[in-house]
Scaffold this motif. Structure first.
Motif, PDB file in Angstrom:
ATOM      1  N   LEU A  98       0.829  -1.201   0.000  1.00 41.48           N
ATOM      2  CA  LEU A  98       0.000   0.000   0.000  1.00 41.48           C
ATOM      3  C   LEU A  98       0.869   1.260   0.000  1.00 41.48           C
ATOM      4  N   GLN A  99       1.930   1.230   0.803  1.00 39.48           N
ATOM      5  CA  GLN A  99       2.852   2.373   0.852  1.00 39.48           C
ATOM      6  C   GLN A  99       3.409   2.666  -0.533  1.00 39.48           C
ATOM      7  N   GLN A 100       3.890   1.615  -1.229  1.00 40.24           N
ATOM      8  CA  GLN A 100       4.443   1.796  -2.557  1.00 40.24           C
ATOM      9  C   GLN A 100       3.384   2.298  -3.536  1.00 40.24           C
ATOM     10  N   LYS A 101       2.188   1.802  -3.423  1.00 38.16           N
ATOM     11  CA  LYS A 101       1.095   2.204  -4.315  1.00 38.16           C
ATOM     12  C   LYS A 101       0.745   3.676  -4.114  1.00 38.16           C
ATOM     13  N   LEU A 102       0.731   4.104  -2.872  1.00 35.66           N
ATOM     14  CA  LEU A 102       0.411   5.508  -2.578  1.00 35.66           C
ATOM     15  C   LEU A 102       1.509   6.438  -3.082  1.00 35.66           C
ATOM     16  N   ILE A 103       2.782   6.016  -2.918  1.00 30.10           N
ATOM     17  CA  ILE A 103       3.896   6.842  -3.403  1.00 30.10           C
ATOM     18  C   ILE A 103       3.818   6.991  -4.914  1.00 30.10           C
ATOM     19  N   GLU A 104       3.560   5.883  -5.609  1.00 31.14           N
ATOM     20  CA  GLU A 104       3.450   5.945  -7.070  1.00 31.14           C
ATOM     21  C   GLU A 104       2.276   6.813  -7.493  1.00 31.14           C
ATOM     22  N   ARG A 105       1.166   6.733  -6.753  1.00 33.81           N
ATOM     23  CA  ARG A 105      -0.003   7.561  -7.068  1.00 33.81           C
ATOM     24  C   ARG A 105       0.319   9.039  -6.862  1.00 33.81           C
ATOM     25  N   ARG A 106       1.045   9.324  -5.779  1.00 34.67           N
ATOM     26  CA  ARG A 106       1.430  10.712  -5.515  1.00 34.67           C
ATOM     27  C   ARG A 106       2.377  11.240  -6.593  1.00 34.67           C
ATOM     28  N   ASN A 107       3.396  10.452  -6.916  1.00 39.77           N
ATOM     29  CA  ASN A 107       4.354  10.904  -7.920  1.00 39.77           C
ATOM     30  C   ASN A 107       3.721  11.045  -9.290  1.00 39.77           C
ATOM     31  N   GLY A 108       2.853  10.104  -9.643  1.00 39.59           N
ATOM     32  CA  GLY A 108       2.197  10.191 -10.941  1.00 39.59           C
ATOM     33  C   GLY A 108       1.243  11.370 -11.027  1.00 39.59           C
ATOM     34  N   GLY A 109       0.578  11.670  -9.913  1.00 33.04           N
ATOM     35  CA  GLY A 109      -0.394  12.764  -9.936  1.00 33.04           C
ATOM     36  C   GLY A 109       0.225  14.131  -9.971  1.00 33.04           C
ATOM     37  N   ARG A 110       1.394  14.261  -9.378  1.00 33.37           N
ATOM     38  CA  ARG A 110       2.005  15.594  -9.343  1.00 33.37           C
ATOM     39  C   ARG A 110       3.165  15.728 -10.309  1.00 33.37           C
ATOM     40  N   GLY A 111       3.285  14.794 -11.260  1.00 35.26           N
ATOM     41  CA  GLY A 111       4.313  14.922 -12.296  1.00 35.26           C
ATOM     42  C   GLY A 111       5.715  14.899 -11.738  1.00 35.26           C
ATOM     43  N   ASN A 112       5.980  13.987 -10.777  1.00 33.09           N
ATOM     44  CA  ASN A 112       7.311  13.844 -10.187  1.00 33.09           C
ATOM     45  C   ASN A 112       7.762  15.084  -9.431  1.00 33.09           C
ATOM     46  N   LYS A 113       6.815  15.869  -8.937  1.00 33.51           N
ATOM     47  CA  LYS A 113       7.190  17.015  -8.115  1.00 33.51           C
ATOM     48  C   LYS A 113       7.587  16.540  -6.729  1.00 33.51           C
ATOM     49  N   LEU A 114       7.928  17.489  -5.880  1.00 33.13           N
ATOM     50  CA  LEU A 114       8.449  17.167  -4.555  1.00 33.13           C
ATOM     51  C   LEU A 114       7.499  17.644  -3.475  1.00 33.13           C
ATOM     52  N   THR A 115       7.621  17.029  -2.307  1.00 32.53           N
ATOM     53  CA  THR A 115       6.905  17.494  -1.127  1.00 32.53           C
ATOM     54  C   THR A 115       7.914  17.708  -0.011  1.00 32.53           C
ATOM     55  N   GLY A 116       7.460  18.362   1.034  1.00 32.07           N
ATOM     56  CA  GLY A 116       8.350  18.637   2.151  1.00 32.07           C
ATOM     57  C   GLY A 116       8.844  17.395   2.851  1.00 32.07           C
ATOM     58  N   SER A 117       8.151  16.276   2.688  1.00 34.08           N
ATOM     59  CA  SER A 117       8.566  15.037   3.341  1.00 34.08           C
ATOM     60  C   SER A 117       9.600  14.262   2.534  1.00 34.08           C
ATOM     61  N   ASP A 118       9.866  14.700   1.304  1.00 33.63           N
ATOM     62  CA  ASP A 118      10.881  14.027   0.479  1.00 33.63           C
ATOM     63  C   ASP A 118      12.275  14.380   0.985  1.00 33.63           C
ATOM     64  N   LYS A 119      13.205  13.441   0.787  1.00 34.23           N
ATOM     65  CA  LYS A 119      14.580  13.674   1.214  1.00 34.23           C
ATOM     66  C   LYS A 119      15.286  14.640   0.265  1.00 34.23           C
ATOM     67  N   PHE A 120      16.278  15.327   0.820  1.00 34.76           N
ATOM     68  CA  PHE A 120      17.094  16.250   0.016  1.00 34.76           C
ATOM     69  C   PHE A 120      17.763  15.505  -1.135  1.00 34.76           C
ATOM     70  N   SER A 121      18.162  14.242  -0.905  1.00 34.06           N
ATOM     71  CA  SER A 121      18.839  13.464  -1.948  1.00 34.06           C
ATOM     72  C   SER A 121      17.951  13.263  -3.171  1.00 34.06           C
ATOM     73  N   LEU A 122      16.619  13.125  -2.962  1.00 36.26           N
ATOM     74  CA  LEU A 122      15.707  12.978  -4.096  1.00 36.26           C
ATOM     75  C   LEU A 122      15.664  14.260  -4.918  1.00 36.26           C
ATOM     76  N   ALA A 123      15.597  15.397  -4.233  1.00 32.94           N
ATOM     77  CA  ALA A 123      15.616  16.675  -4.937  1.00 32.94           C
ATOM     78  C   ALA A 123      16.926  16.866  -5.694  1.00 32.94           C
ATOM     79  N   ALA A 124      18.038  16.402  -5.083  1.00 30.36           N
ATOM     80  CA  ALA A 124      19.340  16.515  -5.747  1.00 30.36           C
ATOM     81  C   ALA A 124      19.368  15.682  -7.026  1.00 30.36           C
ATOM     82  N   ASP A 125      18.770  14.493  -7.004  1.00 29.35           N
ATOM     83  CA  ASP A 125      18.717  13.649  -8.199  1.00 29.35           C
ATOM     84  C   ASP A 125      17.929  14.337  -9.316  1.00 29.35           C
ATOM     85  N   LEU A 126      16.796  14.937  -8.967  1.00 31.18           N
ATOM     86  CA  LEU A 126      15.985  15.631  -9.969  1.00 31.18           C
ATOM     87  C   LEU A 126      16.738  16.822 -10.549  1.00 31.18           C
ATOM     88  N   TRP A 127      17.447  17.549  -9.674  1.00 29.99           N
ATOM     89  CA  TRP A 127      18.209  18.723 -10.125  1.00 29.99           C
ATOM     90  C   TRP A 127      19.324  18.301 -11.060  1.00 29.99           C
TER      91      TRP A 127
END
Length: 480
Positions: free
Chosen positions: A60-89
């Protein structure tokens, strides 16, 4: 009062139920469910299944994460790690490199700073935890431990990553904006070769067989004649040289990129793409090289097999050439240190790793091309576990070998000194800062003035003007 809705792209509490039991009555099927607020504002139930409670909740956790990422076009939230933002950058930066808007060298430099310096300290923190006091402490720590230059680069990288997080709505403002600017004096002031030093340098490398084999006399001639960077020199093709007009077209540079090796890529900026006219003494050198036989697609300064040369290897050869083999005492010391290392069963590579030295430093010491300080010697002797009389004897040799020597005359010289020398010569000849910046490939003349002009007196005519204006003024005699 109505319950406050979930933020967009988030979910509520997990609830897990048994959906199936086996013949023995033991649960072997579970359903985990939670409410998710979609990006259209509607809250919907999401389910996931698994053979155990933990498996169902993980699914369920994985399904919700995929739903969140798919819905917001791979955008970020405050709960995401800095390393994820660094990868996108970094991914966006890679795309800009492909589009020709950024250089591959900058990408490689930023990636190294991220992996070695930034992510170890910030990678596991959440974007929502980023604040100005925290980042100020981190950047100041980098300045104190590594140096101002690296700290400035890291500050810029962190700002770029968090700027991306702001644009994606993960954080409201970029906290780097109010972090204290990194100040720091350069390690050494701009210094150019004088005419006497230029003559002495050419004499030294022309009489050094290793420097001649490394093609340093001709390469130095070209760099002084043009002011180009070492990578730009190595990226020049014969097809870009006009031996009739003396014009050379600078468009590319050679760099080493991790995972890709040597590549020929565009210059650092659009300002770096330029056509230069070389002086007659440089043109004569190019004509002599061309007379030996050339191919238009070949580098003007190739390696022994006709391919592109590695700028790092050329800099290593330059370090060897600027520090010829020292006197008898220094040679004796180098032999003793080499023997001590081998007796300890330690390789040169292991020395560089344990002491944090550059790859060539121990090599230069062991061939008597680099003066050894007492601090360096103590570090080596500790590493080799030398004690007693043998240690005392080597330290005495260190003291004797540290006496001034003619072989240390060019210990300060780097490839950038040639650029500074070119800039200073043009400055002395009355060229404007804009003209010199165009020669060096700088977009901003201020960079040329601050870093590459080695002159001490910025306006030597000022004193003469003031002398003429005030010397005959009766009131000037009563001034002060």
């Amino acid at each position: 009062m109505a319950r406050k809705p979930l933020p967009l792209g988030t979910w509520g509490k997990f609830r897990t139920y048994v959906t199936h039991t086996n013949e023995k009555g033991k649960a072997d099927g579970y359903r985990s469910t939670a409410y998710f607020r979609d990006f259209d504002g509607r809250t919907r139930q999401v389910d996931a299944y698994g053979p155990s409670k933990t498996a169902a909740e993980n699914n369920l956790q994985q399904k919700l994460i995929e739903r969140r990422n798919g819905g917001r076009g791979n955008k970020l939230t405050g709960s995401d790690k800095f390393s994820l933002a660094a990868d996108l950058w970094l991914e966006k930066f890679r795309q800009m490199v492909k589009d020709g808007k950024r250089s591959a060298g900058s990408l490689d430099t930023y990636r190294r700073h991220l992996e070695r310096t930034i992510l170890p300290g910030l990678g596991n923190l959440r974007l929502g935890e980023m604040n100005t006091p925290l980042l100020d402490k981190v950047i100041c720590g980098i300045r104190d431990e590594v140096g101002p230059s690296t700290a400035r680069s890291c500050r810029s990288i962190i700002s770029g990553i968090l700027g991306l997080a702001v644009r994606f709505g993960a954080i409201p403002v970029n906290p780097v904006r109010d972090v204290e600017r990194v100040e720091g004096q350069p390690k050494r002031k701009p210094r150019a070769l004088t005419q006497a030093e230029r003559e002495a340098w050419f004499t030294q490398i022309s009489n050094d067989p290793a420097a001649v084999r490394a093609d340093l006399p001709d390469l130095t001639t070209f760099m002084l004649a043009t002011g180009v960077r070492i990578g730009e020199s190595l990226g020049l093709l014969w097809s870009q040289v006009n031996l009739q007009t003396g014009e050379v077209e600078i468009t590319h540079q050679i760099i080493r990129v991790t995972g890709e090796g040597l590549i020929r890529t565009r210059t650092k900026s659009r300002a770096g793409e330029r056509v230069l006219i070389v002086p007659s003494w440089c043109l004569s050198m190019l004509q002599a090289r061309a007379a030996q036989g050339i191919r238009l697609e070949q580098a003007v300064f190739p390696d022994s097999r006709g391919g592109f040369r590695d700028p790092s290897n050329v800099n290593t050869e330059l370090r060897k050439a600027r520090s010829p083999i020292g006197g008898v005492v220094r040679r004796t010391l180098s032999e003793q240190l080499r023997k001590a290392r081998r007796d300890a069963g330690i390789t040169q590579t292991e020395v560089t790793k344990r002491l944090g030295w550059s790859r060539s430093r121990i090599s230069l010491i062991e061939c008597a091309r680099l003066k050894v300080t007492r601090e360096d010697a103590a570090g080596l002797l500790d590493l080799y576990r030398l004690r007693g009389q043998q240690r005392a004897t080597l330290l005495r040799l260190v003291d004797e070998a540290s006496a001034p020597s003619e072989t240390d005359a060019f210990s300060w010289l780097t490839s950038h000194v040639f650029r500074k020398t070119t800039a200073t010569i043009l400055d002395d000849a009355g060229q404007s800062a804009r003209q010199i910046a165009d020669q060096l490939g700088h977009a901003r003349p201020s960079m040329t003035q601050d870093v590459y002009m080695g002159r001490k007196a910025k306006n030597p005519a000022a004193a003469s003007a003031l002398e003429r204006a005030l010397n005959g003024d009766p009131e000037s005699k009563t001034m002060g």
